[in-house]
Motif scaffolding. Structure first.
Motif, PDB file in Angstrom:
ATOM      1  N   UNK A 255      14.243  60.143 -23.711  1.00 18.30           N
ATOM      2  CA  UNK A 255      14.547  60.436 -22.316  1.00 18.30           C
ATOM      3  C   UNK A 255      14.990  61.888 -22.162  1.00 18.30           C
ATOM      4  N   UNK A 256      14.250  62.654 -21.388  1.00 18.38           N
ATOM      5  CA  UNK A 256      14.600  64.051 -21.138  1.00 18.38           C
ATOM      6  C   UNK A 256      13.957  65.055 -22.066  1.00 18.38           C
ATOM      7  N   UNK A 257      13.183  64.578 -23.062  1.00 26.21           N
ATOM      8  CA  UNK A 257      12.589  65.508 -24.019  1.00 26.21           C
ATOM      9  C   UNK A 257      11.503  66.387 -23.404  1.00 26.21           C
ATOM     10  N   UNK A 258      11.102  66.089 -22.178  1.00 25.19           N
ATOM     11  CA  UNK A 258      10.097  66.921 -21.519  1.00 25.19           C
ATOM     12  C   UNK A 258      10.719  68.024 -20.659  1.00 25.19           C
ATOM     13  N   UNK A 259      12.037  68.154 -20.669  1.00 29.91           N
ATOM     14  CA  UNK A 259      12.681  69.132 -19.785  1.00 29.91           C
ATOM     15  C   UNK A 259      12.213  70.552 -20.086  1.00 29.91           C
ATOM     16  N   UNK A 260      12.107  70.898 -21.354  1.00 28.41           N
ATOM     17  CA  UNK A 260      11.703  72.248 -21.744  1.00 28.41           C
ATOM     18  C   UNK A 260      10.253  72.295 -22.234  1.00 28.41           C
ATOM     19  N   UNK A 261       9.492  71.276 -21.906  1.00 29.83           N
ATOM     20  CA  UNK A 261       8.086  71.252 -22.304  1.00 29.83           C
ATOM     21  C   UNK A 261       7.308  72.313 -21.525  1.00 29.83           C
ATOM     22  N   UNK A 262       6.409  73.048 -22.179  1.00 33.61           N
ATOM     23  CA  UNK A 262       5.592  74.029 -21.455  1.00 33.61           C
ATOM     24  C   UNK A 262       4.706  73.340 -20.410  1.00 33.61           C
ATOM     25  N   UNK A 263       4.190  74.109 -19.456  1.00 29.91           N
ATOM     26  CA  UNK A 263       3.350  73.506 -18.421  1.00 29.91           C
ATOM     27  C   UNK A 263       2.013  73.033 -18.975  1.00 29.91           C
ATOM     28  N   UNK A 264       1.495  71.974 -18.371  1.00 32.50           N
ATOM     29  CA  UNK A 264       0.171  71.487 -18.729  1.00 32.50           C
ATOM     30  C   UNK A 264      -0.888  72.499 -18.326  1.00 32.50           C
ATOM     31  N   UNK A 265      -2.001  72.477 -19.044  1.00 28.75           N
ATOM     32  CA  UNK A 265      -3.109  73.393 -18.778  1.00 28.75           C
ATOM     33  C   UNK A 265      -4.363  72.609 -18.423  1.00 28.75           C
ATOM     34  N   UNK A 266      -5.136  73.142 -17.497  1.00 23.36           N
ATOM     35  CA  UNK A 266      -6.467  72.608 -17.177  1.00 23.36           C
ATOM     36  C   UNK A 266      -7.540  73.634 -17.535  1.00 23.36           C
ATOM     37  N   UNK A 267      -7.214  74.529 -18.460  1.00 19.60           N
ATOM     38  CA  UNK A 267      -8.103  75.651 -18.767  1.00 19.60           C
ATOM     39  C   UNK A 267      -9.439  75.209 -19.345  1.00 19.60           C
ATOM     40  N   UNK A 268      -9.508  74.007 -19.928  1.00 19.26           N
ATOM     41  CA  UNK A 268     -10.761  73.555 -20.533  1.00 19.26           C
ATOM     42  C   UNK A 268     -11.556  72.635 -19.602  1.00 19.26           C
ATOM     43  N   UNK A 269     -11.064  72.407 -18.404  1.00 19.96           N
ATOM     44  CA  UNK A 269     -11.778  71.536 -17.464  1.00 19.96           C
ATOM     45  C   UNK A 269     -13.186  72.070 -17.216  1.00 19.96           C
ATOM     46  N   UNK A 270     -14.158  71.173 -17.287  1.00 18.36           N
ATOM     47  CA  UNK A 270     -15.558  71.549 -17.092  1.00 18.36           C
ATOM     48  C   UNK A 270     -16.267  71.970 -18.362  1.00 18.36           C
ATOM     49  N   UNK A 271     -15.549  71.996 -19.493  1.00 20.45           N
ATOM     50  CA  UNK A 271     -16.157  72.436 -20.742  1.00 20.45           C
ATOM     51  C   UNK A 271     -16.459  71.252 -21.670  1.00 20.45           C
ATOM     52  N   UNK A 272     -17.500  71.406 -22.453  1.00 22.89           N
ATOM     53  CA  UNK A 272     -17.863  70.444 -23.497  1.00 22.89           C
ATOM     54  C   UNK A 272     -17.702  71.151 -24.841  1.00 22.89           C
ATOM     55  N   UNK A 273     -16.804  70.644 -25.678  1.00 25.31           N
ATOM     56  CA  UNK A 273     -16.517  71.268 -26.966  1.00 25.31           C
ATOM     57  C   UNK A 273     -16.900  70.303 -28.078  1.00 25.31           C
ATOM     58  N   UNK A 274     -17.761  70.758 -28.965  1.00 22.26           N
ATOM     59  CA  UNK A 274     -18.233  69.948 -30.083  1.00 22.26           C
ATOM     60  C   UNK A 274     -17.683  70.520 -31.381  1.00 22.26           C
ATOM     61  N   UNK A 275     -17.005  69.665 -32.145  1.00 18.73           N
ATOM     62  CA  UNK A 275     -16.411  70.062 -33.417  1.00 18.73           C
ATOM     63  C   UNK A 275     -17.147  69.395 -34.559  1.00 18.73           C
ATOM     64  N   UNK A 276     -17.512  70.187 -35.560  1.00 19.68           N
ATOM     65  CA  UNK A 276     -18.069  69.659 -36.810  1.00 19.68           C
ATOM     66  C   UNK A 276     -16.899  69.482 -37.776  1.00 19.68           C
ATOM     67  N   UNK A 277     -16.557  68.235 -38.068  1.00 25.24           N
ATOM     68  CA  UNK A 277     -15.287  67.927 -38.722  1.00 25.24           C
ATOM     69  C   UNK A 277     -15.461  67.298 -40.092  1.00 25.24           C
TER      70      UNK A 277
ATOM     71  N   UNK B  92     -10.316  59.032 -21.485  1.00 31.20           N
ATOM     72  CA  UNK B  92      -8.857  58.946 -21.512  1.00 31.20           C
ATOM     73  C   UNK B  92      -8.233  60.051 -20.672  1.00 31.20           C
ATOM     74  N   UNK B  93      -7.012  59.813 -20.203  1.00 34.22           N
ATOM     75  CA  UNK B  93      -6.196  60.914 -19.717  1.00 34.22           C
ATOM     76  C   UNK B  93      -5.726  61.721 -20.923  1.00 34.22           C
ATOM     77  N   UNK B  94      -5.428  62.996 -20.716  1.00 39.05           N
ATOM     78  CA  UNK B  94      -5.017  63.846 -21.835  1.00 39.05           C
ATOM     79  C   UNK B  94      -3.946  64.813 -21.381  1.00 39.05           C
ATOM     80  N   UNK B  95      -3.266  65.378 -22.366  1.00 40.40           N
ATOM     81  CA  UNK B  95      -2.297  66.443 -22.131  1.00 40.40           C
ATOM     82  C   UNK B  95      -2.715  67.646 -22.967  1.00 40.40           C
ATOM     83  N   UNK B  96      -2.805  68.785 -22.312  1.00 39.62           N
ATOM     84  CA  UNK B  96      -3.277  70.016 -22.944  1.00 39.62           C
ATOM     85  C   UNK B  96      -2.311  71.141 -22.604  1.00 39.62           C
TER      86      UNK B  96
END
Length: 277
Positions: A22-44, A80-84
């Motif tokens: 409880x409260x651990x998100x107080x100092x969490x950085x802001x969420x980003x939508x910078x990758x919205x609209x992008x398709x990223x493929x990783x060879x893992x 899924x919903x995500x946090x970035x």
């Protein structure tokens, strides 16, 4: 002066994970939508394990992503919903839960779109014989369409070893980390619901950029998977905790952030040995 309560190793005597979170998100950085609209493929692949190649695709929208895994067993996917979080230009911390699994599963990673490198884990709970203990399987990947290769993958690092760093997650919750060696670290709560509680747990360290690290731990007592992207230059972090509340059994799956204070490095043993006169 704060009075520290008596310590107990019994996990049921510790604050519940739900109360701790409880409260651990107080100092969490802001969420980003910078990758919205992008398709990223990783060879893992799984580091150090032959025959573990797979493809991981993420298609980002503003609040949801579609993930696809292609490997020798076939193709699996979901939405899924995500946090970035964008912690530095082009350096992202991504976290989401795969809700369609029959037990709790999360994916957490550091993704550098400048270098084309990614390092992360699939974290799991509910597995026998100890369902309360989080398990993790590391993977590394390179972005398709870039010059990134496995030779440039993020490397394990010893640069944090010997440091004591204090993390304020909220106006109440403060923890110290002491990074002991390549496999262990100690944490201690100095303020908040877990005041006076601490332990030494297994740890993994990766270097992402200069003074920037991906640090993860697995707690043996309560069973949490923790992972934090640490920017020691900016003295900021973002991370996750993933576990089952030791009292209620409820899933705790949170993102968090902190302001950091680095108290410096203790010399290594080779630097501390007496030298002949």
């Amino acid at each position: 002066m704060t009075t520290t309560p008596a310590f107990s190793w019994a996990k049921d005597d510790w604050a519940s994970l739900t109360e701790m979170a409880d409260g651990f998100d107080e100092y969490r950085p802001p969420l980003s939508a910078a990758l919205a609209g992008r398709r990223l493929e990783l060879r893992c692949r799984v580091p150090g394990e032959a025959g573990t190649d797979f493809t991981l695709i993420h298609e980002f929208e503003a609040e949801t992503l579609r993930w696809t895994v292609q490997d020798g067993a076939g193709t699996r996917d979901g939405s899924e919903t995500y946090e970035l979080f964008e912690m530095q230009p082009g350096l992202f911390f991504l976290h989401y839960r795969r809700s369609g699994e029959d037990h709790p599963v999360v994916v957490t990673m550091a993704l550098d779109t400048d270098s084309g490198q990614a390092t992360g884990t699939v974290g799991e709970l509910g597995l026998r014989p100890e369902p309360h203990l989080a398990r993790q399987r590391w993977f590394q990947g390179q972005l398709a369409g870039t010059d990134a290769t496995g030779n440039g993958a993020h490397q394990r690092t010893t640069e944090l070893i010997g440091h004591r760093v204090r993390y304020a997650y909220s106006s109440d919750d403060v923890y110290d980390h002491v990074y002991l060696n390549e496999n262990l670290f100690t944490w201690l709560c100095l303020g908040g619901a877990e005041l006076g509680v601490g332990d030494t747990d297994s740890a993994t360290y990766w270097k992402l950029r200069d003074e920037t690290y991906l640090f993860s731990w697995l707690e043996k007592n309560v069973g949490v998977e923790g992972m934090v992207l640490i920017d020691l230059a900016a003295l900021r972090t973002v991370g996750i905790q993933f576990g089952l509340d030791q009292q209620s059994g409820d899933l705790v799956n949170l993102t968090m952030g902190a302001y950091a204070q680095d108290f410096g490095r203790v010399p290594g043993v080779d630097e501390s040995r007496p030298r002949p006169a």
